[in-house]
Write a protein that holds these residues in place. Sequence first.
Motif, PDB file in Angstrom:
ATOM      1  N   THR A 134       0.687  -1.131  -0.128  1.00 51.82           N
ATOM      2  CA  THR A 134       0.112   0.073  -0.329  1.00 51.82           C
ATOM      3  C   THR A 134       0.791   1.404  -0.009  1.00 51.82           C
ATOM      4  O   THR A 134       2.097   1.059   0.315  1.00 51.82           O
ATOM      5  N   GLN A 135       0.359   2.425  -0.255  1.00 49.67           N
ATOM      6  CA  GLN A 135       1.104   3.721  -0.402  1.00 49.67           C
ATOM      7  C   GLN A 135       0.347   4.823   0.481  1.00 49.67           C
ATOM      8  O   GLN A 135      -0.756   4.936   0.136  1.00 49.67           O
ATOM      9  N   ILE A 136       1.134   5.550   1.125  1.00 46.59           N
ATOM     10  CA  ILE A 136       0.376   6.868   1.626  1.00 46.59           C
ATOM     11  C   ILE A 136       1.505   7.844   0.973  1.00 46.59           C
ATOM     12  O   ILE A 136       2.714   7.835   1.036  1.00 46.59           O
ATOM     13  N   THR A 137       0.750   8.963   0.278  1.00 48.15           N
ATOM     14  CA  THR A 137       1.515  10.128  -0.103  1.00 48.15           C
ATOM     15  C   THR A 137       1.079  11.432   0.500  1.00 48.15           C
ATOM     16  O   THR A 137      -0.010  11.410   0.678  1.00 48.15           O
ATOM     17  N   ILE A 138       2.058  12.274   0.345  1.00 46.23           N
ATOM     18  CA  ILE A 138       1.666  13.756   0.708  1.00 46.23           C
ATOM     19  C   ILE A 138       2.390  14.379  -0.403  1.00 46.23           C
ATOM     20  O   ILE A 138       3.598  14.730  -0.880  1.00 46.23           O
ATOM     21  N   ASP A 139       1.575  15.244  -1.006  1.00 44.30           N
ATOM     22  CA  ASP A 139       1.851  16.140  -2.226  1.00 44.30           C
ATOM     23  C   ASP A 139       1.888  17.718  -1.636  1.00 44.30           C
ATOM     24  O   ASP A 139       1.021  18.039  -0.765  1.00 44.30           O
ATOM     25  N   VAL A 140       3.002  18.250  -1.675  1.00 49.42           N
ATOM     26  CA  VAL A 140       3.378  19.729  -1.124  1.00 49.42           C
ATOM     27  C   VAL A 140       3.541  20.658  -1.893  1.00 49.42           C
ATOM     28  O   VAL A 140       4.366  20.681  -3.045  1.00 49.42           O
ATOM     29  N   GLU A 141       2.653  21.746  -2.140  1.00 49.69           N
ATOM     30  CA  GLU A 141       3.070  22.948  -3.139  1.00 49.69           C
ATOM     31  C   GLU A 141       3.806  24.105  -2.182  1.00 49.69           C
ATOM     32  O   GLU A 141       3.324  24.214  -1.215  1.00 49.69           O
ATOM     33  N   LEU A 142       5.005  24.261  -2.843  1.00 47.96           N
ATOM     34  CA  LEU A 142       5.810  24.973  -2.124  1.00 47.96           C
ATOM     35  C   LEU A 142       5.521  26.628  -2.926  1.00 47.96           C
ATOM     36  O   LEU A 142       5.551  26.732  -4.124  1.00 47.96           O
ATOM     37  N   ASP A 143       5.895  27.751  -2.082  1.00 50.56           N
ATOM     38  CA  ASP A 143       6.002  29.120  -2.733  1.00 50.56           C
ATOM     39  C   ASP A 143       7.568  29.334  -3.268  1.00 50.56           C
ATOM     40  O   ASP A 143       8.378  28.344  -3.021  1.00 50.56           O
ATOM     41  N   GLU A 144       7.675  30.268  -3.681  1.00 49.15           N
ATOM     42  CA  GLU A 144       9.188  30.797  -4.382  1.00 49.15           C
ATOM     43  C   GLU A 144      10.193  30.778  -3.162  1.00 49.15           C
ATOM     44  O   GLU A 144      11.504  30.399  -3.737  1.00 49.15           O
ATOM     45  N   ASN A 145       9.884  30.710  -1.815  1.00 44.26           N
ATOM     46  CA  ASN A 145      10.892  30.492  -0.685  1.00 44.26           C
ATOM     47  C   ASN A 145      10.858  28.973  -0.288  1.00 44.26           C
ATOM     48  O   ASN A 145      11.283  28.807   0.722  1.00 44.26           O
ATOM     49  N   HIS A 146      10.129  28.226  -1.017  1.00 43.49           N
ATOM     50  CA  HIS A 146      10.169  26.856  -0.436  1.00 43.49           C
ATOM     51  C   HIS A 146       9.481  26.474   0.862  1.00 43.49           C
ATOM     52  O   HIS A 146       9.679  25.572   1.573  1.00 43.49           O
ATOM     53  N   VAL A 147       8.383  27.163   0.948  1.00 39.23           N
ATOM     54  CA  VAL A 147       7.628  27.292   2.172  1.00 39.23           C
ATOM     55  C   VAL A 147       6.475  26.644   1.725  1.00 39.23           C
ATOM     56  O   VAL A 147       5.654  26.807   0.777  1.00 39.23           O
ATOM     57  N   PRO A 148       5.701  25.685   2.462  1.00 42.14           N
ATOM     58  CA  PRO A 148       4.645  24.852   2.057  1.00 42.14           C
ATOM     59  C   PRO A 148       3.553  25.878   2.095  1.00 42.14           C
ATOM     60  O   PRO A 148       3.073  26.644   3.032  1.00 42.14           O
ATOM     61  N   GLU A 149       2.970  25.825   0.969  1.00 46.42           N
ATOM     62  CA  GLU A 149       1.399  26.708   0.741  1.00 46.42           C
ATOM     63  C   GLU A 149       0.314  25.676   0.942  1.00 46.42           C
ATOM     64  O   GLU A 149      -0.767  26.254   1.321  1.00 46.42           O
ATOM     65  N   LYS A 150       0.440  24.509   0.420  1.00 45.87           N
ATOM     66  CA  LYS A 150      -0.713  23.787   0.108  1.00 45.87           C
ATOM     67  C   LYS A 150      -0.137  22.169   0.473  1.00 45.87           C
ATOM     68  O   LYS A 150       0.698  21.754  -0.328  1.00 45.87           O
ATOM     69  N   MET A 151      -0.986  21.250   1.054  1.00 47.44           N
ATOM     70  CA  MET A 151      -0.656  20.101   1.045  1.00 47.44           C
ATOM     71  C   MET A 151      -1.776  19.008   1.113  1.00 47.44           C
ATOM     72  O   MET A 151      -2.933  19.298   1.505  1.00 47.44           O
ATOM     73  N   MET A 152      -1.992  17.861   0.201  1.00 51.30           N
ATOM     74  CA  MET A 152      -2.981  17.084   0.116  1.00 51.30           C
ATOM     75  C   MET A 152      -2.268  15.709   0.429  1.00 51.30           C
ATOM     76  O   MET A 152      -1.043  15.429  -0.083  1.00 51.30           O
ATOM     77  N   TRP A 153      -2.875  14.869   0.943  1.00 47.01           N
ATOM     78  CA  TRP A 153      -2.558  13.568   1.502  1.00 47.01           C
ATOM     79  C   TRP A 153      -3.419  12.513   0.809  1.00 47.01           C
ATOM     80  O   TRP A 153      -4.604  12.607   0.598  1.00 47.01           O
ATOM     81  N   ASN A 154      -2.909  11.211   0.532  1.00 48.11           N
ATOM     82  CA  ASN A 154      -3.774  10.038   0.015  1.00 48.11           C
ATOM     83  C   ASN A 154      -3.413   8.940   0.685  1.00 48.11           C
ATOM     84  O   ASN A 154      -2.057   8.692   1.063  1.00 48.11           O
ATOM     85  N   ALA A 155      -4.450   7.967   1.186  1.00 46.00           N
ATOM     86  CA  ALA A 155      -3.966   6.704   1.752  1.00 46.00           C
ATOM     87  C   ALA A 155      -5.178   5.904   1.267  1.00 46.00           C
ATOM     88  O   ALA A 155      -6.288   5.730   1.905  1.00 46.00           O
ATOM     89  N   GLN A 156      -5.028   5.224   0.293  1.00 48.64           N
ATOM     90  CA  GLN A 156      -5.925   4.718  -0.583  1.00 48.64           C
ATOM     91  C   GLN A 156      -6.610   3.374   0.317  1.00 48.64           C
ATOM     92  O   GLN A 156      -8.010   3.362   0.314  1.00 48.64           O
ATOM     93  N   ASP A 157      -5.940   2.877   1.177  1.00 51.06           N
ATOM     94  CA  ASP A 157      -6.517   1.756   1.969  1.00 51.06           C
ATOM     95  C   ASP A 157      -7.249   2.312   3.078  1.00 51.06           C
ATOM     96  O   ASP A 157      -8.182   1.783   3.598  1.00 51.06           O
ATOM     97  N   GLY A 158      -7.248   3.442   3.399  1.00 46.29           N
ATOM     98  CA  GLY A 158      -7.865   4.126   4.413  1.00 46.29           C
ATOM     99  C   GLY A 158      -9.126   5.023   3.690  1.00 46.29           C
ATOM    100  O   GLY A 158      -9.730   5.807   4.666  1.00 46.29           O
ATOM    101  N   GLY A 159      -9.229   4.984   2.492  1.00 42.02           N
ATOM    102  CA  GLY A 159     -10.399   5.938   1.623  1.00 42.02           C
ATOM    103  C   GLY A 159     -10.085   7.189   1.678  1.00 42.02           C
ATOM    104  O   GLY A 159     -10.902   8.032   1.716  1.00 42.02           O
TER     105      GLY A 159
END
Length: 108
Positions: free
Chosen positions: A4-29
């Motif tokens: 199984t896989q758990i992922t976190i997608d992180v969108e960074l601003d120009e200074n590499h500071v997280p602006e938005k994060m989305m996570w996925n865990a298909q087995d957990g819905g």
Amino acid sequence: MKKTQITIDVELDENHVPEKMMWNAQDGGIEKEETKATMISVWDDKKMEALRIDLWTKEMPVDQMKMFLHQILISMSHTYQRATGEEDVAAWMEEIAEEFAQRSAIKM
């Protein structure tokens, strides 16, 4: 063997500071669920140390960060008790979490 896989997608601003994060865990819905903070710890048994990734977005309010950390401390005491069976140490850890809540003026 199942994988199984758990992922976190992180969108960074120009200074590499997280602006938005989305996570996925298909087995957990969980699919593309937005979050404002994440803490991941893994154990390196060769170096005998914990490795961490702590991220939070610009939009994470300080009061919610305090609550997040308090809940992590509580869950760590529960994990410790399940892993070791040492109820007295787990109870002490929970007392530390409650003192943290008082000192940081968390509104519960």
